[in-house]
Design an enzyme around this catalytic site. Structure first.
Site, PDB file in Angstrom:
ATOM      1  N   SER A  36      -7.981 -27.843 -11.468  1.00  0.00           N
ATOM      2  CA  SER A  36      -9.206 -28.594 -11.698  1.00  0.00           C
ATOM      3  C   SER A  36      -8.879 -30.065 -11.853  1.00  0.00           C
ATOM      4  CB  SER A  36      -9.909 -28.065 -12.958  1.00  0.00           C
ATOM      5  OG  SER A  36     -11.130 -28.729 -13.166  1.00  0.00           O
ATOM      6  N   ASP A  37      -9.827 -30.901 -11.499  1.00  0.00           N
ATOM      7  CA  ASP A  37      -9.671 -32.330 -11.713  1.00  0.00           C
ATOM      8  C   ASP A  37     -11.048 -32.945 -11.886  1.00  0.00           C
ATOM      9  OD1 ASP A  37      -7.213 -34.239 -11.606  1.00  0.00           O
ATOM     10  OD2 ASP A  37      -8.885 -35.370 -10.762  1.00  0.00           O
ATOM     11  N   THR A  38     -11.097 -34.054 -12.621  1.00  0.00           N
ATOM     12  CA  THR A  38     -12.353 -34.733 -12.904  1.00  0.00           C
ATOM     13  C   THR A  38     -12.192 -36.216 -12.602  1.00  0.00           C
ATOM     14  OG1 THR A  38     -12.901 -33.148 -14.653  1.00  0.00           O
ATOM     15  CG2 THR A  38     -14.066 -35.253 -14.707  1.00  0.00           C
ATOM     16  N   LYS A  98      -3.410 -28.862  -7.202  1.00  0.00           N
ATOM     17  CA  LYS A  98      -2.896 -28.310  -8.462  1.00  0.00           C
ATOM     18  C   LYS A  98      -2.825 -26.785  -8.402  1.00  0.00           C
ATOM     19  CE  LYS A  98      -4.384 -32.245 -11.203  1.00  0.00           C
ATOM     20  NZ  LYS A  98      -5.306 -32.750 -12.227  1.00  0.00           N
TER      21      LYS A  98
END
EC number: 3.6.1.9
Length: 189
Positions: A70-72, A53
């Site tokens: 960011s990623d979760t 990203k």
């Protein structure tokens, strides 16, 4: 810190959290393939997405300041649980989380044209034992549909949490302390 960044995310939660750091930023979304690769472990998966990203933002021409990606992902038994596909998938997920401890991994990455720096933050979250009625009512609230692992700790899903070990803000979607520290390291490096 008066550094400006770009936030490569359409998430209103990440926008609110980044604003808490007092960093000037502009937000945009990127279209990234978020499919997990065959045999890709959750830690590598979430870090790859955060880096993808951030780098996608750079490729789109956001090059005059660092881009934050960011990623979760929610993980139980070393399996990544993404956003629920439908009510049946959600119900299956919540039954797995019910009465158990799972991990929430949030990866953050800063990128410019010449470098990328990333980090993964892991937080343990324990759920109470959930009844079928609680699971159904939560789905009907509309909250779980766009949440990794099918719940939002900052909303109605927070009432299921009996214990948390790690970063609360990471579970929400952007770890404040770690994001600020990574930006400092990125700018120094």
């Amino acid at each position: 810190m008066n550094t400006a960044v770009y936030l490569a995310s359409a998430s209103p939660r990440r926008k609110e959290l980044l604003a808490q750091l007092g960093i000037e930023f502009s937000q945009f979304s990127v279209d990234a393939d978020e499919s997990q690769l065959p045999n890709e472990l959750p830690h590598a998966y979430v870090e790859r997405l955060a880096r993808l990203k951030a780098c996608s933002g750079v490729k789109l021409g956001y090059t005059d300041r660092p881009v934050l990606g960011s990623d979760t992902v929610v993980v139980i038994d070393n399996e990544s649980l993404c956003k629920p596909r439908d009510e049946a998938d959600f119900t299956h997920t919540l039954k797995r989380l019910s009465g158990n401890t799972h991990q929430v991994l949030t990866a953050i990455a800063f990128a410019t044209e010449d470098k990328v720096l990333s980090q993964v933050i892991s937080t343990d979250v324990t759920f109470k034992k959930l009844s079928d009625e609680e699971i159904k009512a939560y789905w009907q609230s509309g909250e779980p549909q766009d949440k990794a692992g099918g719940y939002g700790i900052q909303g109605l899903g927070g009432r299921f949490v009996t214990h948390i070990a790690g970063s609360y803000f990471s579970v929400v979607g952007l770890p404040l302390y770690e994001t600020e520290q990574l930006l400092h390291a990125f700018l120094r490096g």
